[in-house]
Write a protein that holds these residues in place. Structure first.
Motif, short mmCIF file in Angstrom:
data_model
loop_
_atom_site.label_atom_id
_atom_site.label_comp_id
_atom_site.label_asym_id
_atom_site.label_seq_id
_atom_site.Cartn_x
_atom_site.Cartn_y
_atom_site.Cartn_z
N LYS A 211 -3.76 -2.81 7.56
CA LYS A 211 -4.48 -3.75 6.70
C LYS A 211 -3.52 -4.77 6.08
O LYS A 211 -3.84 -5.95 5.93
CB LYS A 211 -5.22 -2.99 5.59
N GLU A 215 -3.54 -8.85 6.59
CA GLU A 215 -3.59 -9.77 5.46
C GLU A 215 -2.41 -10.74 5.48
O GLU A 215 -2.58 -11.94 5.24
CB GLU A 215 -3.59 -8.97 4.14
N TYR A 236 -4.63 -7.08 -1.37
CA TYR A 236 -4.48 -5.72 -0.86
C TYR A 236 -3.01 -5.31 -0.81
O TYR A 236 -2.65 -4.21 -1.23
CB TYR A 236 -5.10 -5.61 0.54
#
Length: 379
Positions: A211, A215, A236
């Motif tokens: 993730k 990002e 995040y």
């Protein structure tokens, strides 16, 4: 600075904060130094040729070089044996202080002084570190120009000159050496251990790491260096970094404090002058402040819209007037180093992620992760 009190502490802390700011702490110039050092760090990772390696000293050299550029006015090459030896001394002290030997020495110093054991290395290592600083101070004095300060040491020498006639001045050779060591030690081991522990965590949770990769690719891409300004657009990633600091609590105990007046606390009477050690880790593990505090969960720092949210129980740098003076620098380093590594590499463990144990190998003055190796795979 770390262990002084009263006017001495105020003088040294005020001077250190002003000087660090003047040399770019929180400004673009120091950000560029961190970015530059991150590139040197990447090169060391690339040179491992996708073979397993221990990142400990690569990380400590990178982090230490940032504080060295401010304090000593220069960085050191990664193959500099004197520099590597110094970092080994710092690492060894941190490990001993975090071991049972360190705990017993803190409780029974009068007895432990006479007993053999690893704790005796603390003083030998410290003596070597002090010699390193003294050598640098001596070199500075030979080329010193008051009108052109190059770094923290030069600024301290200027202050010493100004207060030469003051018999109660807190600025002298001893406080110069000790304050420099405070900054050097504090600016090296804590941040590098945070990075080392963070990499271990990310290898255990590859879905979280993926993730972050996505990002970073979306916001920064792969063709420019991450900047501090990117933080607000990487919620995040920012949440993961905060959760790493909360979950690991690298410094589980703050430095010793003392109560300045008679104090009643939870039914106990603490007389004025009583030593008090705040347990920062207890706040980081508070179930009223964090969901499942013993588990690693970036959602502790994300709101319902997956935007970053702060938490007043987050205090890896302590709190109050004696909060870590290098907090701004450390936050900048941790963010830029992490995002730069993950922009360029996949971090592959040498064992299955399920076999990775996140329990500290030592826990005392610091929480120290277990030794490990990784494979840096270029993205």
């Amino acid at each position: 600075m770390a262990f002084s009190n009263g006017e001495k502490w105020k003088d040294l802390r005020r001077f250190s904060l002003v000087t660090l700011r003047n040399f770019g702490m929180g400004k673009r110039s120091i950000e560029e130094r961190i970015q530059e050092e991150a590139q040197f760090m990447l090169e060391e990772f690339r040179n491992t040729k996708q073979k397993p390696f221990d990142p400990t000293f690569f990380l400590s050299q990178a982090v230490s070089n940032v504080i060295c550029s401010i304090v000593f006015g220069n960085r050191f090459e990664y193959d500099n044996k004197r520099f590597l030896s110094l970092l080994q001394h710092i690492h060894d002290i941190f490990k001993i202080l975090s071991s049972g030997w360190g705990k017993f020495y803190n409780i029974y110093p009068g007895i432990m002084d006479y007993l053999p054991g690893p704790h005796q290395r603390i003083f030998k290592n410290f003596k070597n570190m002090k010699s390193f600083v003294l050598e640098n101070v001596s070199d500075h004095e030979k080329t010193f120009q008051a009108e052109h300060p190059r770094d923290f040491i030069d600024c301290f020498l200027i202050k010493m000159q100004k207060e030469k006639g003051n018999p109660i001045s807190n600025f002298n050779n001893e406080t110069l050496v000790m304050t420099t060591l405070n900054l050097f030690f504090g600016g090296t081991e804590t941040v590098s251990t945070t990075l080392r522990y963070g990499i271990l965590i990310l290898m255990k949770y590859p879905d979280i790491t993926e993730k972050i990769h996505q990002e970073i690719d979306k916001v920064i891409g792969r063709n420019r260096c991450p900047t501090v300004e990117d933080r607000s657009n990487l919620p995040y990633t920012d949440a993961v970094i905060h959760e790493i600091q909360r979950f690991t609590s690298i410094i589980p105990l703050s430095l010793p404090h003392c109560v300045i007046r008679d104090t009643q606390f939870r039914g106990y009477h603490l007389p004025k002058g009583t030593n008090v050690t705040p347990v920062l880790m207890s706040v980081h593990n508070d179930p009223e402040k964090f969901k499942e505090p013993l588990a690693f969960n970036p959602e502790n720092f994300l709101d319902e819209n997956n935007q970053f949210k702060n938490n007043d129980a987050f205090m890896p740098f302590s709190s109050g007037k004696r909060i870590c003076p290098g907090e701004g620098l450390a936050r900048m380093e941790i963010f830029i180093f992490f995002t730069t590594f993950l922009q360029n590499f996949k971090l592959k463990p040498t064992v299955h992620p399920d076999e990775i144990d996140l329990t500290p190998s030592l826990s005392g003055s610091g929480n120290v992760p277990a030794d490990y190796q990784l494979i840096a795979v270029p993205r």
